[in-house]
Scaffold this active site. Structure first.
Site, PDB file in Angstrom:
ATOM      1  N   ARG A   1       5.104   3.707 -26.622  1.00 11.68           N
ATOM      2  CA  ARG A   1       4.243   4.877 -26.490  1.00 11.68           C
ATOM      3  C   ARG A   1       4.790   6.139 -27.122  1.00 11.68           C
ATOM      4  O   ARG A   1       5.949   6.493 -26.939  1.00 11.68           O
ATOM      5  CB  ARG A   1       3.978   5.166 -25.002  1.00 11.68           C
ATOM      6  CG  ARG A   1       2.950   6.285 -24.821  1.00 11.68           C
ATOM      7  CD  ARG A   1       2.765   6.664 -23.380  1.00 11.68           C
ATOM      8  NE  ARG A   1       1.708   7.655 -23.241  1.00 11.68           N
ATOM      9  CZ  ARG A   1       1.681   8.616 -22.332  1.00 11.68           C
ATOM     10  NH1 ARG A   1       2.651   8.703 -21.443  1.00 11.68           N
ATOM     11  NH2 ARG A   1       0.697   9.478 -22.285  1.00 11.68           N
TER      12      ARG A   1
ATOM     13  N   CYS B   1       1.157   5.103 -31.434  1.00 12.68           N
ATOM     14  CA  CYS B   1       1.911   4.149 -30.616  1.00 12.68           C
ATOM     15  C   CYS B   1       1.997   2.798 -31.321  1.00 12.68           C
ATOM     16  O   CYS B   1       1.400   2.581 -32.367  1.00 12.68           O
ATOM     17  CB  CYS B   1       1.222   3.977 -29.269  1.00 12.68           C
ATOM     18  SG  CYS B   1       0.957   5.524 -28.377  1.00 12.68           S
TER      19      CYS B   1
END
Length: 218
Positions: free
Chosen positions: A83, A35
């Protein structure tokens, strides 16, 4: 991934030099498959224009996390997240929180021992199945010393809104990247890549592996 770690273990046992070469080859792709985080703390300007700027800078990390974009604003502090969904892809969107959302955390990485840690936090209520949510609850339970309890590859920034203190940490090997910068207004910045800091910080450095930055302790 299991096969990779088996090779690393065997290399450590039989040839430290081979282990070093493997790490040099494997760490960049491993870090890339993560991420992206961005945190800006202590801004003088907390206007809508500043919020838009933080979102713009966070999007520079979009290639690291194409599954979700999240931003939490608290006064002069911003925690953003891009993410890549691995653990709990349906409900583990970030930033993550404790029960009353007074502790906010944005994390890049994976906490291997999160199931064992959850057992130590039986009095806490978890919102998601994310392995990284334990960080917010561990901080609430143990304070800043909880970082030593983590087993994994990680970099994170945690904000405690109750006293506006914050901490940042990176795993001991430095598998996940993290950079620290300082804005002209005295703000403190953290990001997964330099490109999120270079235009808005007067200087920035690579955050040392195995290091903890605490606004309380310096």
């Amino acid at each position: 991934m299991f096969a990779i770690w088996c090779v690393l273990v065997l290399s450590l046992r039989y040839s430290p030099l081979l282990l070093l070469l493997l790490l040099l080859l494997l760490l960049p792709p491993l870090a890339a498959a993560m991420c992206g985080i961005l945190a800006v703390l202590g801004c003088v300007d907390n206007s809508q224009a500043k919020r838009s700027r933080i979102i713009e800078l966070s999007r520079r990390l979009k290639h690291r996390g194409p599954d979700w974009s999240g931003l939490h604003c608290h006064g002069d502090c911003y925690l953003a997240h891009q993410r890549l969904a691995i653990v709990d892809p349906t409900s583990g969107d970030q930033p993550l929180y404790n029960e009353d959302k007074t502790v906010i955390v944005t994390v890049n990485g994976e906490i291997y021992n999160h199931k064992e840690l959850r057992e130590k936090l039986s009095s806490h209520q978890f919102r998601t199945g994310s392995d990284c949510e334990v960080i917010a609850h561990l901080y609430e339970e143990y304070g800043e010393e909880f970082v030593d309890m983590l087993d994994g590859m990680f970099s994170f920034v945690l904000l405690d809104t109750r006293d506006k203190s914050f901490i940042a940490a990176r795993d001991a090997i430095g598998i996940t990247p993290l950079y620290l910068g300082w804005g002209l207004d005295g703000s403190t910045w953290f990001a997964s890549e330099m490109k999120a800091l270079s235009d808005d910080c007067e200087r920035f450095i690579s955050f040392p592996p195995g290091h903890i930055y605490s606004s309380k302790q310096g």
